[in-house]
Each structure stands twice: as structure tokens, then as C-alpha cells.
Design a protein around this motif. Structure first.
Motif, PDB file in Angstrom:
ATOM      1  N   UNK A 142       0.768  -1.161  -0.056  1.00  0.00           N
ATOM      2  CA  UNK A 142      -0.021  -0.025   0.129  1.00  0.00           C
ATOM      3  C   UNK A 142       1.022   1.253   0.128  1.00  0.00           C
ATOM      4  N   UNK A 143       1.942   1.193   0.591  1.00  0.00           N
ATOM      5  CA  UNK A 143       2.979   2.328   0.686  1.00  0.00           C
ATOM      6  C   UNK A 143       3.416   2.488  -0.895  1.00  0.00           C
ATOM      7  N   UNK A 144       3.562   1.456  -1.368  1.00  0.00           N
ATOM      8  CA  UNK A 144       4.307   1.863  -2.755  1.00  0.00           C
ATOM      9  C   UNK A 144       3.218   2.217  -3.606  1.00  0.00           C
ATOM     10  N   UNK A 145       1.911   1.782  -3.480  1.00  0.00           N
ATOM     11  CA  UNK A 145       0.762   2.420  -4.177  1.00  0.00           C
ATOM     12  C   UNK A 145       0.526   3.714  -4.139  1.00  0.00           C
ATOM     13  N   UNK A 146       0.793   4.394  -2.813  1.00  0.00           N
ATOM     14  CA  UNK A 146       0.388   5.807  -2.572  1.00  0.00           C
ATOM     15  C   UNK A 146       1.737   6.554  -3.186  1.00  0.00           C
ATOM     16  N   UNK A 147       2.848   6.053  -3.052  1.00  0.00           N
ATOM     17  CA  UNK A 147       4.048   6.652  -3.371  1.00  0.00           C
ATOM     18  C   UNK A 147       4.195   6.834  -5.245  1.00  0.00           C
ATOM     19  N   UNK A 148       3.434   5.864  -5.810  1.00  0.00           N
ATOM     20  CA  UNK A 148       3.451   5.971  -7.196  1.00  0.00           C
ATOM     21  C   UNK A 148       2.180   6.478  -7.789  1.00  0.00           C
ATOM     22  N   UNK A 238      -4.268  -6.026  -5.499  1.00  0.00           N
ATOM     23  CA  UNK A 238      -4.980  -4.548  -5.787  1.00  0.00           C
ATOM     24  C   UNK A 238      -3.946  -3.587  -5.998  1.00  0.00           C
ATOM     25  N   UNK A 239      -2.877  -3.466  -4.728  1.00  0.00           N
ATOM     26  CA  UNK A 239      -2.043  -2.399  -5.084  1.00  0.00           C
ATOM     27  C   UNK A 239      -1.165  -2.252  -6.270  1.00  0.00           C
ATOM     28  N   UNK A 240      -0.645  -3.602  -6.810  1.00  0.00           N
ATOM     29  CA  UNK A 240       0.172  -3.647  -7.858  1.00  0.00           C
ATOM     30  C   UNK A 240      -0.570  -3.709  -9.186  1.00  0.00           C
ATOM     31  N   UNK A 262      11.588   1.064  -7.670  1.00  0.00           N
ATOM     32  CA  UNK A 262      11.208   1.363  -6.294  1.00  0.00           C
ATOM     33  C   UNK A 262      10.275   0.079  -5.713  1.00  0.00           C
ATOM     34  N   UNK A 263       9.940  -0.518  -6.740  1.00  0.00           N
ATOM     35  CA  UNK A 263       8.975  -1.889  -6.260  1.00  0.00           C
ATOM     36  C   UNK A 263       9.686  -2.980  -6.224  1.00  0.00           C
ATOM     37  N   UNK A 264      10.810  -3.196  -7.018  1.00  0.00           N
ATOM     38  CA  UNK A 264      11.376  -4.450  -7.206  1.00  0.00           C
ATOM     39  C   UNK A 264      11.969  -5.030  -5.622  1.00  0.00           C
ATOM     40  N   UNK A 265      12.328  -4.463  -4.951  1.00  0.00           N
ATOM     41  CA  UNK A 265      12.929  -5.512  -3.682  1.00  0.00           C
ATOM     42  C   UNK A 265      11.659  -5.825  -2.867  1.00  0.00           C
ATOM     43  N   UNK A 266      10.481  -4.848  -2.907  1.00  0.00           N
ATOM     44  CA  UNK A 266       9.265  -5.658  -2.391  1.00  0.00           C
ATOM     45  C   UNK A 266       8.713  -6.795  -3.021  1.00  0.00           C
ATOM     46  N   UNK A 267       8.840  -6.485  -4.321  1.00  0.00           N
ATOM     47  CA  UNK A 267       8.088  -7.757  -4.975  1.00  0.00           C
ATOM     48  C   UNK A 267       8.936  -8.938  -4.950  1.00  0.00           C
ATOM     49  N   UNK A 268      10.215  -8.955  -4.769  1.00  0.00           N
ATOM     50  CA  UNK A 268      11.380  -9.925  -4.685  1.00  0.00           C
ATOM     51  C   UNK A 268      11.075 -10.828  -3.370  1.00  0.00           C
ATOM     52  N   UNK A 269      10.679  -9.894  -2.396  1.00  0.00           N
ATOM     53  CA  UNK A 269      10.431 -10.201  -0.916  1.00  0.00           C
ATOM     54  C   UNK A 269       8.880 -10.999  -0.780  1.00  0.00           C
ATOM     55  N   UNK A 270       8.061 -10.398  -1.437  1.00  0.00           N
ATOM     56  CA  UNK A 270       6.582 -11.015  -1.723  1.00  0.00           C
ATOM     57  C   UNK A 270       6.720 -12.520  -2.367  1.00  0.00           C
ATOM     58  N   UNK A 271       7.216 -12.324  -3.514  1.00  0.00           N
ATOM     59  CA  UNK A 271       7.444 -13.772  -4.363  1.00  0.00           C
ATOM     60  C   UNK A 271       8.178 -14.772  -3.464  1.00  0.00           C
ATOM     61  N   UNK A 272       9.303 -14.436  -2.704  1.00  0.00           N
ATOM     62  CA  UNK A 272      10.026 -15.553  -1.911  1.00  0.00           C
ATOM     63  C   UNK A 272       9.050 -15.732  -0.748  1.00  0.00           C
ATOM     64  N   UNK A 273       8.242 -14.958  -0.068  1.00  0.00           N
ATOM     65  CA  UNK A 273       7.551 -15.385   0.875  1.00  0.00           C
ATOM     66  C   UNK A 273       6.527 -16.149   0.465  1.00  0.00           C
ATOM     67  N   UNK A 309      17.400  -9.159   3.882  1.00  0.00           N
ATOM     68  CA  UNK A 309      18.413  -8.361   3.873  1.00  0.00           C
ATOM     69  C   UNK A 309      19.354  -8.097   2.765  1.00  0.00           C
ATOM     70  N   UNK A 310      19.418  -9.267   1.971  1.00  0.00           N
ATOM     71  CA  UNK A 310      20.158  -9.175   0.785  1.00  0.00           C
ATOM     72  C   UNK A 310      19.562  -8.641  -0.325  1.00  0.00           C
ATOM     73  N   UNK A 311      18.235  -9.014  -0.174  1.00  0.00           N
ATOM     74  CA  UNK A 311      17.375  -8.310  -1.316  1.00  0.00           C
ATOM     75  C   UNK A 311      17.326  -6.739  -1.425  1.00  0.00           C
ATOM     76  N   UNK A 312      16.951  -6.288  -0.137  1.00  0.00           N
ATOM     77  CA  UNK A 312      17.015  -4.988   0.079  1.00  0.00           C
ATOM     78  C   UNK A 312      18.213  -4.181  -0.082  1.00  0.00           C
ATOM     79  N   UNK A 313      19.448  -4.798   0.369  1.00  0.00           N
ATOM     80  CA  UNK A 313      20.684  -3.984   0.260  1.00  0.00           C
ATOM     81  C   UNK A 313      21.232  -4.113  -1.131  1.00  0.00           C
ATOM     82  N   UNK A 314      21.116  -5.143  -1.841  1.00  0.00           N
ATOM     83  CA  UNK A 314      21.447  -5.445  -3.321  1.00  0.00           C
ATOM     84  C   UNK A 314      20.935  -4.465  -4.323  1.00  0.00           C
ATOM     85  N   UNK A 315      19.552  -4.446  -3.958  1.00  0.00           N
ATOM     86  CA  UNK A 315      18.752  -3.736  -4.947  1.00  0.00           C
ATOM     87  C   UNK A 315      18.506  -2.329  -4.775  1.00  0.00           C
ATOM     88  N   UNK A 316      18.567  -1.840  -3.362  1.00  0.00           N
ATOM     89  CA  UNK A 316      18.305  -0.459  -3.016  1.00  0.00           C
ATOM     90  C   UNK A 316      19.526   0.111  -2.804  1.00  0.00           C
TER      91      UNK A 316
END
Length: 342
Positions: A142-148, A238-240, A262-273, A309-316
Motif C-alpha cells: 500500500x505504501x508503494x501504491x500511494x508513492x507511485x 490490488x496495489x500492484x 522502487x517496487x523491485x525489492x518489495x516484489x522480490x520479498x513477496x514472491x519469496x515469502x 537483507x540481501x534483497x534490500x541491500x543489493x537492490x536498494x
């Protein structure tokens, strides 16, 4: 014809045996222990698993701590997105600490037992942190939805008070879910020695080993599964959907890339989880092997927390810059550079 007293004498031993068996099954949970069989009983493999899980746990804790320190030490990262990232890192540390240290101690001491109270605590906290992470991923989408989609109103909508309420509400929902499931386990009885083919007390495994009816437990699992599974995931979808629709209207290619990045890291975490969770569900449905189910559980209870941590540190880029500045401020790094120059 036998009189009533004779009938009572004939049938009373069966009644007594059944009554004693019922008492033993109900009292089992009060003064006995469960056995966590782990992933294997082979001594060589256990030593290998000990080192593997120890490394994974240290990487998880240190990696997430670095993310937390990087966000808290850089004032440029005091935004809602990085606030949610730091909360996610805290959740990952707590979830890993709930299960892995106990497993390491059991392997090292060759003691597979866990008390009934300890097992209930594991069930409770695993459910709390898993549910909280699900809600947190939805809040981050939702945060990414509002930001974009509403960039000019971003700081007005995602104000500190609203972000804090989202966190508190997510924690409240996950704690209610965990409390109800743990309370329902208290009503179960176990007729024999409980051997759990897992390295932690997992609710699904406990229900399979109960000798009393688990019908009500399963009803609550499906009910809260819809609340904590379907609703947050629908929010992410819905957000994406709105994000993709908004990004496609951007005329420039660079603008589209910047918005998607800006959504790449979050999407990667969502797909992984969700990918690992879905894999566990499929494994439990189509595989009758307890070993396969246990290995699949590792994928959702250990791997995502280590990889985040790797996803957010490498992609951000912002976090990478903050981490470099943080490491540069450590005294031993400067001393090492001086010694190396001499």
C-alpha cells in the motif's frame, strides 16, 4: 438372570480402563514432553545441519541488524518505506530466534525433547511473527501504491500516525490469530508419546498427532487463513494492479523504469515469502513423506528471513550508500586502513 450388581461387576473393569486411559491422555500434556525429531537422525548429517543452521541464523541476525542500523543512522531514510523495512527486519530476527536456537541446542546436547509449555510458546510466536509479516508485506505494498499513484499526497497520507496504526493493527490481528490457535491446542489430548518430525513445534504437525477431535481447530485455521491469507494477498494484488496501470501511463521509458525500481525489492520479498509458503502447502498435500514436509517448512521459516537483507541491500541504492557510511564509521575499519598504508 444376573442381578444388577453382577452386571456392574462385569462391566466396571472396562469402564475403569477407559476412565484411566482418558485421564492419562489428558494429563499427558501437563507432565510430559514432546520430541522434536528434526530433519534427520544420522549423527554425521546432524553435525552438518548444526553448522548450516548456525551460519544461516548468524547471517539472518547480522544482515537484518545491519539493515536496522543503516535505516536508524541515516536521517535521509526516515521515510515510511524504510520504516516498514526496519520493522520487517525486526520481525525476521524474532521469527528465526523462535525456532533455530532451540534446534541448535537440541542437536548439540542430543536432547530432542521440548516441554509442553515450550512447544505452546513456539506455536504462539511462530504464528504471531508469520501473521505479522503477512500483514506487513501488505502494508508495504500500500505504501508503494500511494508513492507511485498519489506522489503529491504521499507524506500526507503516509504520515507517522497512520504508519504506526497500521503496524499496531497488524500486530493485533496476528496476536489474536496466534492466541486463538494456541488456546485451542490446550483442549487437545495426546494418547501416546508425541514425536514431531520437525525442528520446531508446528501447528499442523501438532494437530495431526492429537488423539482428540481437531474439527474446531481446523475451522479456526480456515477462518483465520482467509483473514490473514486472502485479505492481505488481495491487498497486494490490488496495489500492484493500480501501480502497473499508473506506470504504463508514464510516457518516458526512464520514468517507467524508475517507478518499477522502487517496487523491485518489495516484489522480490513477496514472491519469496508467498512462493515458499505455497511450496509448503503443495508439499503437504501431495507428499506423504514427513522428511519432505520438514524440509519444505525450512524453506518458509528460515530462508526468506535470511534472504530479505540481501534483497534490500543489493537492490536498494539508498541502503547500500547508508551501509557504506555506517561501515566507514566503525573504528576498526579506519585502524585497518592506517596499518595497511604503513
Amino acid at each position: 438372570m444376573p442381578d444388577r450388581n453382577h452386571n456392574f461387576i462385569v462391566f466396571s473393569p472396562h469402564i475403569s480402563i477407559r476412565f484411566i486411559s482418558d485421564i492419562q491422555s489428558r494429563n499427558f500434556t501437563d507432565d510430559s514432553k514432546f520430541l522434536l525429531l528434526g530433519l534427520t537422525e544420522d549423527a554425521e548429517l546432524q553435525r552438518l545441519l548444526f553448522m548450516l543452521f548456525l551460519i544461516m541464523y548468524l547471517v539472518t541476525v547480522l544482515g537484518n541488524l545491519l539493515i536496522i542500523l543503516a535505516v536508524s543512522s541515516d536521517s535521509h531514510l526516515y521515510t515510511p518505506m524504510y520504516f516498514f523495512i526496519s520493522i520487517l527486519s525486526i520481525t525476521d530476527i524474532c521469527l528465526s530466534t523462535t525456532t533455530i536456537p532451540n534446534m541448535l541446542v537440541n542437536i548439540q546436547t542430543q536432547n530432542k525433547s521440548i516441554t509442553y509449555t515450550g512447544c505452546l510458546c513456539q506455536i504462539f510466536f511462530v504464528l504471531v511473527f508469520n501473521g505479522f509479516e503477512i500483514c506487513l508485506l501488505s502494508a508495504m505494498s500500500y505504501d508503494r501504491y500511494v508513492a507511485i499513484c498519489h506522489p503529491l499526497r504521499y507524506m500526507v497520507i503516509m504520515n507517522p500516525c497512520f504508519c504506526g496504526l497500521m503496524i499496531l493493527f497488524s500486530l493485533f490481528i496476528s496476536m489474536v490469530d496466534a492466541f486463538v490457535h494456541t488456546l485451542m491446542v490446550l483442549h487437545l489430548s495426546f494418547c501416546t508419546e508425541v514425536k514431531i518430525r520437525q525442528f520446531f513445534c508446528e501447528l499442523a504437525q501438532i494437530l495431526k498427532l492429537a488423539c482428540s477431535s481437531t474439527f474446531i481447530n481446523n475451522i479456526f485455521i480456515y477462518f483465520f487463513g482467509c483473514i490473514l491469507g486472502v485479505v492481505p494477498f488481495s491487498g497486494i494484488i490490488f496495489s500492484y494492479t493500480q501501480i502497473i496501470s499508473s506506470v504504463l501511463r508514464i510516457p518516458s521509458t526512464s520514468g517507467k523504469y524508475k517507478a518499477f525500481s522502487t517496487c523491485g525489492s518489495h516484489l522480490s520479498v513477496v514472491f519469496l515469502f508467498y512462493g515458499t509458503s505455497f511450496g509448503v502447502y503443495i508439499s503437504s498435500m501431495f507428499s506423504h513423506s514427513s522428511i519432505n514436509t520438514a524440509v519444505a517448512s525450512v524453506m518458509y521459516s528460515v530462508v526468506p528471513q535470511m534472504m530479505n537483507p540481501f534483497i534490500y541491500s543489493l537492490r536498494n541504492t539508498d541502503i547500500k550508500v547508508s551501509l557504506r557510511e555506517l561501515i566507514g564509521r566503525i573504528p576498526f575499519s579506519n585502524d585497518f586502513a592506517i596499518v595497511k598504508s604503513h
